[in-house]
Write a protein that holds these residues in place. Structure first.
Motif, PDB file in Angstrom:
ATOM      1  N   UNK A  32       0.854  -1.275  -0.083  1.00 46.86           N
ATOM      2  CA  UNK A  32      -0.156  -0.065   0.052  1.00 46.86           C
ATOM      3  C   UNK A  32       0.963   1.472  -0.020  1.00 46.86           C
ATOM      4  N   UNK A  33       2.092   1.203   0.813  1.00 42.43           N
ATOM      5  CA  UNK A  33       2.791   2.421   0.724  1.00 42.43           C
ATOM      6  C   UNK A  33       3.478   2.511  -0.666  1.00 42.43           C
ATOM      7  N   UNK A  34       3.751   1.472  -1.177  1.00 46.74           N
ATOM      8  CA  UNK A  34       4.492   1.414  -2.571  1.00 46.74           C
ATOM      9  C   UNK A  34       3.438   2.073  -3.397  1.00 46.74           C
ATOM     10  N   UNK A  35       2.168   1.797  -3.255  1.00 50.38           N
ATOM     11  CA  UNK A  35       1.131   2.122  -3.975  1.00 50.38           C
ATOM     12  C   UNK A  35       0.818   3.784  -3.874  1.00 50.38           C
ATOM     13  N   UNK A  36       1.347   4.157  -3.166  1.00 51.31           N
ATOM     14  CA  UNK A  36       1.173   5.814  -2.798  1.00 51.31           C
ATOM     15  C   UNK A  36      -0.015   6.056  -2.070  1.00 51.31           C
ATOM     16  N   UNK A  63       7.368   4.185   7.051  1.00 53.42           N
ATOM     17  CA  UNK A  63       6.644   4.235   6.026  1.00 53.42           C
ATOM     18  C   UNK A  63       6.213   5.662   5.414  1.00 53.42           C
ATOM     19  N   UNK A  64       6.088   5.978   4.442  1.00 49.83           N
ATOM     20  CA  UNK A  64       5.783   7.372   3.859  1.00 49.83           C
ATOM     21  C   UNK A  64       4.361   7.692   4.226  1.00 49.83           C
ATOM     22  N   UNK A  65       3.604   6.586   4.428  1.00 47.15           N
ATOM     23  CA  UNK A  65       2.000   6.862   4.704  1.00 47.15           C
ATOM     24  C   UNK A  65       1.843   7.077   6.203  1.00 47.15           C
ATOM     25  N   UNK A  66       0.847   7.774   6.375  1.00 43.84           N
ATOM     26  CA  UNK A  66       0.367   8.158   7.930  1.00 43.84           C
ATOM     27  C   UNK A  66      -0.300   6.643   8.304  1.00 43.84           C
ATOM     28  N   UNK A  67       0.125   6.223   9.488  1.00 39.80           N
ATOM     29  CA  UNK A  67      -0.337   5.202  10.041  1.00 39.80           C
ATOM     30  C   UNK A  67      -1.313   5.218  11.149  1.00 39.80           C
ATOM     31  N   UNK A  68      -2.439   4.622  10.883  1.00 45.02           N
ATOM     32  CA  UNK A  68      -3.766   4.953  11.682  1.00 45.02           C
ATOM     33  C   UNK A  68      -4.065   3.758  12.347  1.00 45.02           C
ATOM     34  N   UNK A  69      -4.766   4.082  13.634  1.00 44.00           N
ATOM     35  CA  UNK A  69      -5.619   2.821  14.362  1.00 44.00           C
ATOM     36  C   UNK A  69      -6.964   3.280  14.583  1.00 44.00           C
ATOM     37  N   UNK A  70      -7.900   2.500  14.261  1.00 41.23           N
ATOM     38  CA  UNK A  70      -9.418   2.754  14.545  1.00 41.23           C
ATOM     39  C   UNK A  70      -9.410   2.729  16.188  1.00 41.23           C
ATOM     40  N   UNK A  71     -10.148   3.364  16.556  1.00 48.51           N
ATOM     41  CA  UNK A  71     -10.471   3.612  18.083  1.00 48.51           C
ATOM     42  C   UNK A  71     -12.023   4.029  18.120  1.00 48.51           C
ATOM     43  N   UNK A  72     -12.489   3.412  19.520  1.00 49.59           N
ATOM     44  CA  UNK A  72     -13.720   4.118  20.046  1.00 49.59           C
ATOM     45  C   UNK A  72     -13.556   5.316  20.905  1.00 49.59           C
ATOM     46  N   UNK A  73     -14.657   5.847  21.125  1.00 53.87           N
ATOM     47  CA  UNK A  73     -14.528   7.054  21.773  1.00 53.87           C
ATOM     48  C   UNK A  73     -14.175   6.655  23.295  1.00 53.87           C
ATOM     49  N   UNK A  74     -13.030   5.895  23.751  1.00 56.64           N
ATOM     50  CA  UNK A  74     -12.765   5.427  25.065  1.00 56.64           C
ATOM     51  C   UNK A  74     -11.330   5.727  25.178  1.00 56.64           C
TER      52      UNK A  74
END
Length: 491
Positions: A32-36, A63-74
């Motif tokens: 995914x990072x290679x993909x852009x 990686x070049x991409x921003x790395x994100x985690x899904x979270x609930x409002x907790x």
């Protein structure tokens, strides 16, 4: 420029029956990072220890991409995300009456308060926050505007509108995102599901309405009918709307196949952009047009997305198609050989079969009287299985090639004896002939314990695909011999 938020590793992995190991997640993230891709949602850190291990593996790669985690409002969700060293959190809050009443059992005021507290907590800990409204398309628009603007006051960086059950239409999507983008102070992103088959159209309408980012998955995978398809949205934006992204489109096909292989989700042949039939042509009138100008029946070139043009031979094919196909393959035939090959193709076409490149080569060899010599032979196979024994297979393969005299010996485990045997073959040939098993089917022929079984395997090597049948009384032997025949055809 539209930013691409890829959720293949989170929403995509929620496809029923899919579960990735940390190393498999890392392999996809690297692609995914290679993909852009601009943002990779690597998972949900609260889910499990293995999930956190996977996210940490990905964040450790710089990686070049921003790395994100899904979270609930907790706070606990955010703490686990912080432990994984992510750049951002996708902070999701249910906002529809049905979700707040039956899922959260909270009032609108309580939901808003918890969302804002979580946003503030995440920002205090240095995270980028994408504040996301779950089931937003069945929510009160004024409540969405209030949530997003109050979140922005506390530092939320982006706001996301989730069409969680895919009920948007393109017209409604345009109007909703136009209203939100005009009344919310931070960038808006679109997260669409495909329950009515309109996720791609709804996402593009959202962008036309003012969305600056969209959530997508490779091959459109995801819960139920899936999410907006990355390859479809990106190519529609680039080609039909002249709206650019950072995606390197020539890597789309390759990325699609990596995700398909690791998630064990075959790509439908008629899948737009990355399907094997996306640039395939059989009808004589179409092939005739392609010979004269490829744009007659192709809106974009297959090379633009890393795919390739395929001329399919079958009952609809004319002689011009066969001549064109032979030219592409660099094969010359006498007039007599050509007519015999053409007759065989027509006869097989009438039986409901289409002719792959490998089938065509086999037909040509038969017409010319040339024997296809197997290059890799099965010399020995041993399989051990039992109630308290993990199935294990040992295999020995011989090269029949004059230029290569060696044996390949490997052992592999599997969930069953057939799986173990096929794993041993693939392990032995790794680096020599990397083959992907795309489909495996088995059925009984006759009744009784001595009944024959018919095994059908579909194998892929790059763009080449072959389907082989084998019938025997022993399912392991039938499976292995079908795989070996397919491998020899492919190489």
């Amino acid at each position: 420029m539209v930013r691409i938020f890829d959720t293949t590793l989170r929403d995509g992995e929620q496809t029923p029956g899919v579960s990735l190991t940390p190393n498999e997640k890392l392999e996809i993230a690297l692609k995914l990072d290679e993909l852009g891709v601009d943002i990779i949602e690597a998972g949900s850190a609260i889910t499990s220890k293995g999930e956190r291990e996977a996210i940490k593996l990905i964040t450790s790669q710089n990686l070049n991409a921003e790395i994100c985690s899904f979270v609930r409002a907790l706070p606990v969700d955010i703490d686990y995300a912080l432990e994984c060293n992510v750049d951002s959190v996708h902070l999701v809050v249910p906002t529809s009456e049905i979700h707040m009443k039956y899922k959260l059992r909270k009032t609108k005021e309580e939901t808003l308060e918890s969302a804002l507290k979580a946003t503030e907590y995440a920002k205090e800990h240095g995270l980028i926050v994408e504040l996301s409204a779950e089931d937003a398309t069945r929510s009160d628009v004024s409540f969405l505007i209030e949530l997003f603007n109050k979140g922005a006051e506390l530092g939320a960086d982006r706001a996301c509108v989730c069409d969680t059950v895919g009920v948007l239409t393109p017209e409604r999507s345009f109007e909703l995102f136009k209203t939100l983008s005009e009344n919310v102070s931070i960038p808006i992103s679109a997260h669409c599901h495909n329950d009515f088959g309109m996720a791609t159209a709804n996402t593009i309408s959202a962008i036309r309405g003012g969305a600056q980012e969209c959530h997508l998955t490779v091959n459109g995978i995801g819960e139920r009918a899936g999410n907006s398809s990355l390859e479809e949205v990106v190519m529609a934006l680039h080609t039909l709307y002249n709206i650019k992204t950072n995606i390197k489109t020539e890597k789309l096909y390759e990325t699609s196949r990596v995700v398909s292989r690791l998630m064990k989700l075959p790509v439908p042949p008629n899948k737009a952009i990355v399907g094997d039939n996306a640039f395939a042509h059989e009808a004589g009138i179409h092939v005739d047009g392609l010979v004269k100008n490829t744009q007659t029946y192709e809106p974009i070139s297959p090379e633009a997305v890393g795919n390739r043009r395929r001329i399919i031979l079958g009952k609809h094919s004319g002689k011009a198609a066969l001549k064109y196909k032979l030219k592409l393959m660099g094969i010359s035939l006498t007039n007599e050989e050509f007519e015999k090959v053409y007759d065989k193709i027509k006869n097989l076409g009438d039986l409901g079969k289409y002719i792959s490149d490998i089938d065509l080569k086999t037909i040509i060899n038969e017409v010319k009287g040339e024997i296809i010599k197997k290059k890799i032979l099965l010399d020995e196979l041993t399989v051990v299985s039992g109630n308290k024994i993990t199935p294990v297979a040992s295999i020995r393969l011989d090269f029949a090639d004059e230029c290569r005299k060696e044996q390949l010996i490997e052992t592999a485990f599997g969930v069953g004896p057939v799986d173990a045997a096929i794993n041993a073959i693939r392990k032995a040939l790794s680096g020599v002939a990397d083959i992907t098993l795309e489909d495996y089917r088995v059925k009984s022929i006759g009744g009784g314990t001595d009944a024959l079984v018919e095994v059908v395997v579909k194998l892929r090597r790059g763009h080449e695909v072959v389907e082989v049948k084998n019938s025997q009384g022993d399912i392991i032997r039938a499976s292995v011999e079908a795989v070996m025949e397919g491998i020899n055809l492919l190489i």
